[in-house]
Design a protein around this motif. Structure first.
Motif, PDB file in Angstrom:
ATOM      1  N   GLU A 182       0.807  -1.218   0.000  1.00 51.14           N
ATOM      2  CA  GLU A 182       0.000   0.000   0.000  1.00 51.14           C
ATOM      3  C   GLU A 182       0.843   1.271   0.000  1.00 51.14           C
ATOM      4  O   GLU A 182       0.309   2.372  -0.111  1.00 51.14           O
ATOM      5  CB  GLU A 182      -0.950   0.004   1.204  1.00 51.14           C
ATOM      6  CG  GLU A 182      -0.268  -0.029   2.551  1.00 51.14           C
ATOM      7  CD  GLU A 182      -1.239  -0.209   3.715  1.00 51.14           C
ATOM      8  OE1 GLU A 182      -2.404   0.197   3.607  1.00 51.14           O
ATOM      9  OE2 GLU A 182      -0.815  -0.776   4.747  1.00 51.14           O
ATOM     10  N   ILE A 183       2.178   1.131   0.064  1.00 53.49           N
ATOM     11  CA  ILE A 183       3.035   2.301   0.224  1.00 53.49           C
ATOM     12  C   ILE A 183       3.424   2.989  -1.091  1.00 53.49           C
ATOM     13  O   ILE A 183       3.293   4.223  -1.202  1.00 53.49           O
ATOM     14  CB  ILE A 183       4.283   1.928   1.053  1.00 53.49           C
ATOM     15  CG1 ILE A 183       3.838   1.655   2.498  1.00 53.49           C
ATOM     16  CG2 ILE A 183       5.332   3.029   1.014  1.00 53.49           C
ATOM     17  CD1 ILE A 183       4.904   1.103   3.401  1.00 53.49           C
ATOM     18  N   PRO A 184       3.899   2.287  -2.131  1.00 54.09           N
ATOM     19  CA  PRO A 184       4.290   3.001  -3.361  1.00 54.09           C
ATOM     20  C   PRO A 184       3.203   3.905  -3.945  1.00 54.09           C
ATOM     21  O   PRO A 184       3.529   5.010  -4.413  1.00 54.09           O
ATOM     22  CB  PRO A 184       4.658   1.862  -4.315  1.00 54.09           C
ATOM     23  CG  PRO A 184       5.177   0.796  -3.417  1.00 54.09           C
ATOM     24  CD  PRO A 184       4.263   0.844  -2.219  1.00 54.09           C
ATOM     25  N   PRO A 185       1.918   3.529  -3.918  1.00 56.09           N
ATOM     26  CA  PRO A 185       0.911   4.451  -4.462  1.00 56.09           C
ATOM     27  C   PRO A 185       0.817   5.783  -3.707  1.00 56.09           C
ATOM     28  O   PRO A 185       0.400   6.782  -4.283  1.00 56.09           O
ATOM     29  CB  PRO A 185      -0.402   3.661  -4.336  1.00 56.09           C
ATOM     30  CG  PRO A 185       0.018   2.233  -4.363  1.00 56.09           C
ATOM     31  CD  PRO A 185       1.315   2.207  -3.606  1.00 56.09           C
ATOM     32  N   ILE A 186       1.208   5.777  -2.431  1.00 51.75           N
ATOM     33  CA  ILE A 186       1.190   7.032  -1.666  1.00 51.75           C
ATOM     34  C   ILE A 186       2.140   8.044  -2.297  1.00 51.75           C
ATOM     35  O   ILE A 186       1.793   9.216  -2.484  1.00 51.75           O
ATOM     36  CB  ILE A 186       1.578   6.774  -0.201  1.00 51.75           C
ATOM     37  CG1 ILE A 186       0.509   5.927   0.494  1.00 51.75           C
ATOM     38  CG2 ILE A 186       1.794   8.090   0.547  1.00 51.75           C
ATOM     39  CD1 ILE A 186       0.914   5.445   1.875  1.00 51.75           C
TER      40      ILE A 186
ATOM     41  N   VAL B 158      -7.709  -4.968  -3.071  1.00 51.94           N
ATOM     42  CA  VAL B 158      -6.846  -5.184  -1.906  1.00 51.94           C
ATOM     43  C   VAL B 158      -6.565  -6.670  -1.754  1.00 51.94           C
ATOM     44  O   VAL B 158      -7.495  -7.491  -1.747  1.00 51.94           O
ATOM     45  CB  VAL B 158      -7.513  -4.657  -0.620  1.00 51.94           C
ATOM     46  CG1 VAL B 158      -6.621  -4.921   0.591  1.00 51.94           C
ATOM     47  CG2 VAL B 158      -7.823  -3.166  -0.747  1.00 51.94           C
ATOM     48  N   LEU B 159      -5.293  -7.017  -1.624  1.00 52.32           N
ATOM     49  CA  LEU B 159      -4.901  -8.389  -1.341  1.00 52.32           C
ATOM     50  C   LEU B 159      -4.573  -8.472   0.141  1.00 52.32           C
ATOM     51  O   LEU B 159      -3.543  -7.976   0.594  1.00 52.32           O
ATOM     52  CB  LEU B 159      -3.684  -8.790  -2.182  1.00 52.32           C
ATOM     53  CG  LEU B 159      -3.186 -10.226  -1.992  1.00 52.32           C
ATOM     54  CD1 LEU B 159      -4.262 -11.224  -2.422  1.00 52.32           C
ATOM     55  CD2 LEU B 159      -1.897 -10.456  -2.768  1.00 52.32           C
ATOM     56  N   ARG B 160      -5.489  -9.055   0.903  1.00 54.34           N
ATOM     57  CA  ARG B 160      -5.251  -9.260   2.322  1.00 54.34           C
ATOM     58  C   ARG B 160      -4.265 -10.404   2.489  1.00 54.34           C
ATOM     59  O   ARG B 160      -4.414 -11.449   1.869  1.00 54.34           O
ATOM     60  CB  ARG B 160      -6.568  -9.623   3.024  1.00 54.34           C
ATOM     61  CG  ARG B 160      -7.595  -8.510   3.048  1.00 54.34           C
ATOM     62  CD  ARG B 160      -7.268  -7.459   4.087  1.00 54.34           C
ATOM     63  NE  ARG B 160      -6.992  -8.092   5.385  1.00 54.34           N
ATOM     64  CZ  ARG B 160      -6.281  -7.514   6.346  1.00 54.34           C
ATOM     65  NH1 ARG B 160      -5.749  -6.324   6.158  1.00 54.34           N
ATOM     66  NH2 ARG B 160      -6.091  -8.127   7.491  1.00 54.34           N
TER      67      ARG B 160
ATOM     68  N   GLY C   8      -1.408  -5.684   6.706  1.00 54.83           N
ATOM     69  CA  GLY C   8      -1.622  -6.887   5.909  1.00 54.83           C
ATOM     70  C   GLY C   8      -2.294  -6.594   4.581  1.00 54.83           C
ATOM     71  O   GLY C   8      -2.656  -7.510   3.847  1.00 54.83           O
ATOM     72  N   ASN C   9      -2.419  -5.316   4.253  1.00 56.03           N
ATOM     73  CA  ASN C   9      -3.019  -4.918   2.981  1.00 56.03           C
ATOM     74  C   ASN C   9      -1.937  -4.717   1.923  1.00 56.03           C
ATOM     75  O   ASN C   9      -1.052  -3.877   2.078  1.00 56.03           O
ATOM     76  CB  ASN C   9      -3.789  -3.600   3.122  1.00 56.03           C
ATOM     77  CG  ASN C   9      -5.046  -3.745   3.934  1.00 56.03           C
ATOM     78  OD1 ASN C   9      -5.543  -4.847   4.135  1.00 56.03           O
ATOM     79  ND2 ASN C   9      -5.571  -2.631   4.419  1.00 56.03           N
ATOM     80  N   TYR C  10      -2.027  -5.506   0.856  1.00 58.42           N
ATOM     81  CA  TYR C  10      -1.251  -5.284  -0.349  1.00 58.42           C
ATOM     82  C   TYR C  10      -2.285  -4.891  -1.396  1.00 58.42           C
ATOM     83  O   TYR C  10      -3.470  -5.189  -1.240  1.00 58.42           O
ATOM     84  CB  TYR C  10      -0.487  -6.559  -0.724  1.00 58.42           C
ATOM     85  CG  TYR C  10       0.350  -7.058   0.437  1.00 58.42           C
ATOM     86  CD1 TYR C  10       1.645  -6.615   0.629  1.00 58.42           C
ATOM     87  CD2 TYR C  10      -0.194  -7.944   1.374  1.00 58.42           C
ATOM     88  CE1 TYR C  10       2.397  -7.055   1.721  1.00 58.42           C
ATOM     89  CE2 TYR C  10       0.545  -8.383   2.469  1.00 58.42           C
ATOM     90  CZ  TYR C  10       1.839  -7.934   2.644  1.00 58.42           C
ATOM     91  OH  TYR C  10       2.573  -8.349   3.720  1.00 58.42           O
TER      92      TYR C  10
END
Length: 327
Positions: free
Chosen positions: A93-97, A111-113, A215-217
């Protein structure tokens, strides 16, 4: 997609509807083949990821053409999406930020949990360190702008420390592994298969990311691809196939571990260890408010640490139009 980021390319050709493998029953794609026969979907992947198991899951025959390009990290997939050389791909979830901070034309669409126990703080076998509170003045390795970066920030904050109190060493995972093995790091905040490789050589897990990471990808797509009705439909179909692959992986851990080991050139036990230690099985789900709130928290931590020029509102980054494919 240039040769520096692309290490593998394979084409999936148009065909009729697929049958799922091994007792999973018939599986019908979201759209009939003739509708998407002329559509090309460009997908960013990683070595050994879900794209390697399409055949086992019975979803290899798509009603559109697709090309898969392998990347070493999620930030590279985001860059390719923003540049228009990819249509869809996965990352944390970090690179899109950071993409949102630069106004890049991408959206988060699913979202891939998944597991957070494979994201850890490692220390050498004979290290005296027992807690992150002892990191002051130590050389701590991490991967910049990744979940390990966020994990380290949160660990330090939890102990009343900051990056100014440690000697941070930003390294790509492979370089970090070499530095850790040679004793150049007092601790290493890292993720993935290298965790099991390091543990097999005596490294000790100081702490997992359970309770720190969400745990969110995520899977993201370029805004241009989303706006194209046919590509939108192809992406939706792709999401359903990815969900099916993870279902197969969850139901066949030994087969998955055996093939993953052959791909990576390591013992299958390393992958079985990941399965047995995971915090939860992987599952692809639609965008929801909780996932958006989680990413906002991550963005705020990066902003407070001075890694973003300003606070980012992540809500506009998310697109809920693919929810029907994952119902």
């Amino acid at each position: 997609m240039n040769s520096t980021t692309q290490t593998r390319r394979r084409f999936l050709t148009s065909s009729a509807l697929a049958l799922a493998a091994g007792g999973m029953g018939a599986w019908v794609p979201a759209l009939a083949a003739p509708q998407l026969g002329g559509t090309l979907l460009r997908i960013g992947t990683y070595k050994g990821d879900d794209s390697y198991y399409y055949t086992e899951a019975g979803v290899e025959k798509t009603p559109y053409k697709s090309v898969l390009a392998e990347f070493a990290a999620g930030n590279l997939i985001v860059e390719a999406l923003a540049a228009g050389s990819l249509d869809v791909g996965g990352m944390s979830e970090i690179p899109p930020i950071f993409a949102a901070a630069s106004g890049a034309p991408i959206k988060v669409i699913a979202v891939l949990r998944g597991d957070v126990n494979n994201q850890v703080v490692l220390v050498p076998k004979n290290s005296p360190l027992t807690d992150a509170a002892q990191f002051k003045g130590k050389r701590i390795g991490y991967a910049r702008s990744t979940t390990s970066h966020y994990f380290l920030l949160q660990l330090l904050r939890e102990k009343g420390l900051s990056f100014k109190d440690i000697e941070p060493v930003a390294l790509a995972p492979q370089d970090g592994f070499a530095a850790f093995q040679s004793g150049q790091l007092d601790a290493w905040v890292i993720f993935g298969l290298v965790v099991e490789l390091a543990r097999s050589q005596g490294a000790r897990v100081l702490r997992t990311a359970d309770g720190v990471l969400s745990g969110n990808y995520v899977i993201s797509a370029s805004s241009r691809a989303i706006a194209d009705p046919l590509k939108h439909a192809a992406i939706g179909d792709y999401l359903r196939r990815v969900a099916r692959v993870y279902q197969w992986i969850n139901e066949h851990p030994e087969q998955w571990s055996a093939k993953s080991a052959r791909i990576a050139g390591v013992p299958p036990q390393l992958f079985l260890n990941q399965v047995r230690q995971r915090s939860e099985p992987f599952k692809l789900v639609a965008v929801d408010d909780a996932a958006i709130a989680s990413q906002q928290q991550v963005a705020d931590v990066f902003a407070q640490a001075g890694l973003l020029a300003r606070r980012i509102d992540v809500a506009p980054l998310w697109d809920r139009s693919f929810a029907r494919y994952l119902a």
